[in-house]
Design an enzyme around this catalytic site. Structure first.
Site, mmCIF file in Angstrom:
data_model
loop_
_atom_site.group_PDB
_atom_site.id
_atom_site.type_symbol
_atom_site.label_atom_id
_atom_site.label_comp_id
_atom_site.label_asym_id
_atom_site.label_seq_id
_atom_site.Cartn_x
_atom_site.Cartn_y
_atom_site.Cartn_z
ATOM 1 N N HIS A 130 50.033 1.730 5.301
ATOM 2 C CA HIS A 130 48.864 2.085 6.118
ATOM 3 C C HIS A 130 48.748 1.171 7.335
ATOM 4 C CE1 HIS A 130 44.849 2.820 7.597
ATOM 5 N NE2 HIS A 130 44.661 1.513 7.539
ATOM 6 N N HIS A 135 48.514 1.672 12.172
ATOM 7 C CA HIS A 135 47.878 0.891 13.232
ATOM 8 C C HIS A 135 48.822 0.408 14.327
ATOM 9 C CE1 HIS A 135 43.794 0.436 11.586
ATOM 10 N NE2 HIS A 135 44.347 0.344 10.386
ATOM 11 N N GLU A 176 39.990 3.965 12.622
ATOM 12 C CA GLU A 176 40.518 4.527 11.374
ATOM 13 C C GLU A 176 40.544 6.058 11.354
ATOM 14 O OE1 GLU A 176 42.141 2.938 9.212
ATOM 15 O OE2 GLU A 176 41.483 0.858 9.337
ATOM 16 N N SER A 195 48.198 7.716 8.628
ATOM 17 C CA SER A 195 48.997 7.256 7.491
ATOM 18 C C SER A 195 48.739 8.100 6.252
ATOM 19 C CB SER A 195 48.701 5.770 7.204
ATOM 20 O OG SER A 195 47.358 5.607 6.786
HETATM 21 CO CO CO Z 1 43.251 0.437 8.597
#
Ligand code: CO
Ligand code: PHE
Length: 286
Positions: A130, A135, A176, A195
């Protein structure tokens, strides 16, 4: 250490530095872990090709970490020249203020451990897949990279003002779970979506969730769910809109919002700029 939900965190927090960083110890990943990474990467790269915003796709192609768990040191050389960001290894979730301090100094904390094979589709805590896959590509975008640093600085201030809950909602609904309108289409730039094997199509294809135009104060007073797909996504028209909207001092906003009842995650307001109104209110009856 406990997380937001109070459960015990699974990372190894012994032997870390005061700023919660550790060595990545790349040589200690097992062959099985690299295989699992490759499977996760292959599945997600296919989905990203169809769904992700152009900025994410371009960078992911350039990074090309399909062969195994990446070495942070290698990525850092690329990041340094692109946006002067650096990845730092951490055992898992870190306290708010530690996290903000890292961001404010253009350091992004990445969890060192990888999920178990049984967690292929879903994981409760952020792992390296993730943190890295979701990111890191966006940190190569100059405007987004500056936004992340500004967020970190804002977090330090919010901490002093007791306003972290409000500011955390902004992180949630942008970094997010954010969507961006690009060439007439909606596409995800948020790491929690990018993700995820399921939410990446759900967030744009499903008739169920709301998709609403970005509105800073509205977001800061909207609660979110951490254990299901989101009921509402907020849409930016560009990263400069996000950067500019969040540039002012938030101190008066916090004062204005304090003590107000927050909106439920599914609420649609008369003042919302609605891209799509969620079609499945029954699902949200809880
Ligand atoms: Co995150
Ligand atoms: N302008 C914000 C403040 O004064 C800082 C910030 C920037 C917060 C970007 C979040 C995102 O608090």
């Amino acid at each position: 250490m406990t997380g937001e939900t109070g459960h015990k965190l699974r990372g190894d927090y012994s032997g870390m530095h005061a700023d919660y960083t550790v060595e990545q110890e790349w040589d200690r990943y097992s062959a099985e872990e690299h295989v699992l990474w490759r499977r996760l990467y292959a599945r997600q790269a296919g989905l990203v090709e169809k769904y992700a915003c152009p900025e994410f796709k371009e960078t992911l192609a350039r990074l090309d970490f399909h062969t195994g768990i990446p070495r942070f040191a290698v990525v850092n050389r690329m990041l340094e020249s692109a946006t002067r960001w650096q990845l730092v290894a951490v055992p898992g979730l870190v306290p708010d203020l530690v996290f903000f301090e890292h961001l404010a100094n253009r350091r992004f904390p990445v969890t060192v451990w990888l999920r178990e094979p049984e967690e292929f589709d879903y994981i409760v805590e952020p792992d390296i897949f993730h943190d890295f896959f979701g990111h890191v590509p966006m940190l190569f975008n100059p405007v987004f990279a500056d936004y992340m640093q500004a967020y970190g600085r804002g977090g330090i201030k919010a901490h002093e003002l007791g306003a972290i809950e409000m500011l955390a909602r902004l992180y949630w609904y942008t970094v997010e779970f954010g969507l961006i309108e690009s060439q007439g289409r909606l596409c995800p730039y948020g790491a929690g979506i990018l993700s995820s094997g399921g939410e990446i199509s759900y967030c744009v294809d499903s008739p169920d969730p709301n998709r609403i135009g970005f509105d800073l104060l509205r977001i800061m007073q909207t609660r979110y769910k951490i254990d299901t797909f989101q009921e509402t996504y907020f849409v930016i028209r560009g990263f400069d809109e996000l950067f500019r909207a969040t540039e002012p001092d938030f101190t008066p906003f916090y004062a204005q919002l304090r003590g107000r009842e927050a909106h439920a995650p599914s609420t649609v307001l008369a003042s919302d700029r609605v891209h799509h109104r969620g079609a499945n209110p029954i699902r949200r009856a809880s």
